[in-house]
Design an enzyme around this catalytic site. Structure first.
Site, mmCIF file in Angstrom:
data_model
loop_
_atom_site.group_PDB
_atom_site.id
_atom_site.type_symbol
_atom_site.label_atom_id
_atom_site.label_comp_id
_atom_site.label_asym_id
_atom_site.label_seq_id
_atom_site.Cartn_x
_atom_site.Cartn_y
_atom_site.Cartn_z
ATOM 1 N N ASP A 14 0.692 -0.792 -2.370
ATOM 2 C CA ASP A 14 0.481 -1.261 -1.006
ATOM 3 C C ASP A 14 1.570 -0.680 -0.102
ATOM 4 O OD1 ASP A 14 -0.621 -3.060 1.064
ATOM 5 O OD2 ASP A 14 1.283 -4.121 0.815
ATOM 6 N N ASP A 16 2.379 -1.773 3.964
ATOM 7 C CA ASP A 16 3.054 -2.684 4.886
ATOM 8 C C ASP A 16 3.495 -3.952 4.168
ATOM 9 O OD1 ASP A 16 4.120 -3.755 7.160
ATOM 10 O OD2 ASP A 16 2.290 -3.711 8.334
#
Length: 275
Positions: A14, A16
């Site tokens: 991932d 952010d």
């Protein structure tokens, strides 16, 4: 905590909250990705963001000092376009979204239209008008398939949280009375797209992220190993709450990215007990 996965041969990471906050790199992100590149460990950055193209995402990472190239990026916009193209080649699509979603739709050989579409695709759109929402709802009620790029209700911005694609989607769903096809995490559709790009068996792939409800839930649904980093949404203080809300828990937890790097190095070498 035990897991059936014994090595980390591939990583779906991932962005952010995991590698950066807004426009600021989280400490250790550059060291982690440099290590993966040096060791030739396969990885892809997997983001629910549908607004930006892969090259824009890569350039954003590079501007923070995180090594990246276009081929490293898997977005919900790409997965959306490929999903539609697989079930209905050359379909017509009414798009609510920004440039990254428009580009992905066109690159998949689909037709963007304003009239009688086969599909209504909706992502984040920060210039959205009431008129376009109205038209999307009418097309869905008339039979167009509704597709939501990602369910994120809120997004961070430079001056605070803003409504995300999921918030827009909630209004369209309520008005149309139709459940959209969900593409982004925690859906397996984005994960399957990313696994294909990664080229590593899911049994040897780990999903890494800061959000139990999206990243970890998606990894579990895809039958991958899951590793939570406490660098973003989930912290040591709120972890039990988010586990309860999400109804799942990760295989491993790392406090920061340097601990994650050490964990990856041990699991990749086949020595998980040495972490």
């Amino acid at each position: 905590m035990t897991t059936t996965v014994r090595a980390m041969k591939g990583l779906l990471i991932d962005l952010d909250g995991t590698l950066y906050h807004g426009s600021k790199m989280i400490d250790g992100a550059d060291r982690l990705i440099t290590y993966l590149r040096d060791k030739n460990i396969s990885y892809r950055f997997v983001t629910n963001n549908s607004a930006s193209s892969p090259i824009e995402v890569a350039n954003r990472l590079l501007s923070m000092g995180i090594p990246a190239k276009q081929e490293d990026i898997c977005t919900s916009a790409q997965a959306t376009a490929q999903y539609i193209a697989a079930i209905h080649p050359h379909a017509s699509v009414y798009v609510i979204g920004e440039s990254g979603l428009h580009d992905a739709i066109l690159e998949a050989g689909l037709d963007i239209t304003e009239d009688k579409p086969h599909f209504v695709v909706q992502g984040i759109d920060r210039k959205l008008s009431y008129e376009r929402i109205t038209q999307a709802v009418r097309y869905i009620r008339e039979g167009a398939t509704s597709i939501l790029t990602n369910p994120d209700l809120l997004l961070p911005s430079s001056d605070g949280l803003i409504p995300g694609a999921g918030s827009i989607g909630a209004m369209i769903k309520a008005a149309s009375g139709k459940e959209p096809v969900l593409i982004g995490k925690p859906s397996t559709i984005l994960m399957e797209y990313s696994l294909k790009q990664l080229g590593v068996e899911r049994a040897d792939t780990w999903v890494i992220g800061d959000n139990i409800a999206t990243d970890i839930a998606a990894g579990i649904a895809a039958n991958c190993g899951t590793l939570l980093v406490l660098t973003g949404l989930t912290t040591a203080d709120n972890m039990d709450y988010y586990k309860s809300v999400a109804g799942c828990k990760p295989d491993l937890i790392c406090e920061n990215l340097d601990e994650l790097l050490l964990t990856v190095s041990n699991y990749y070498a086949g020595n998980p007990n040495e972490q």
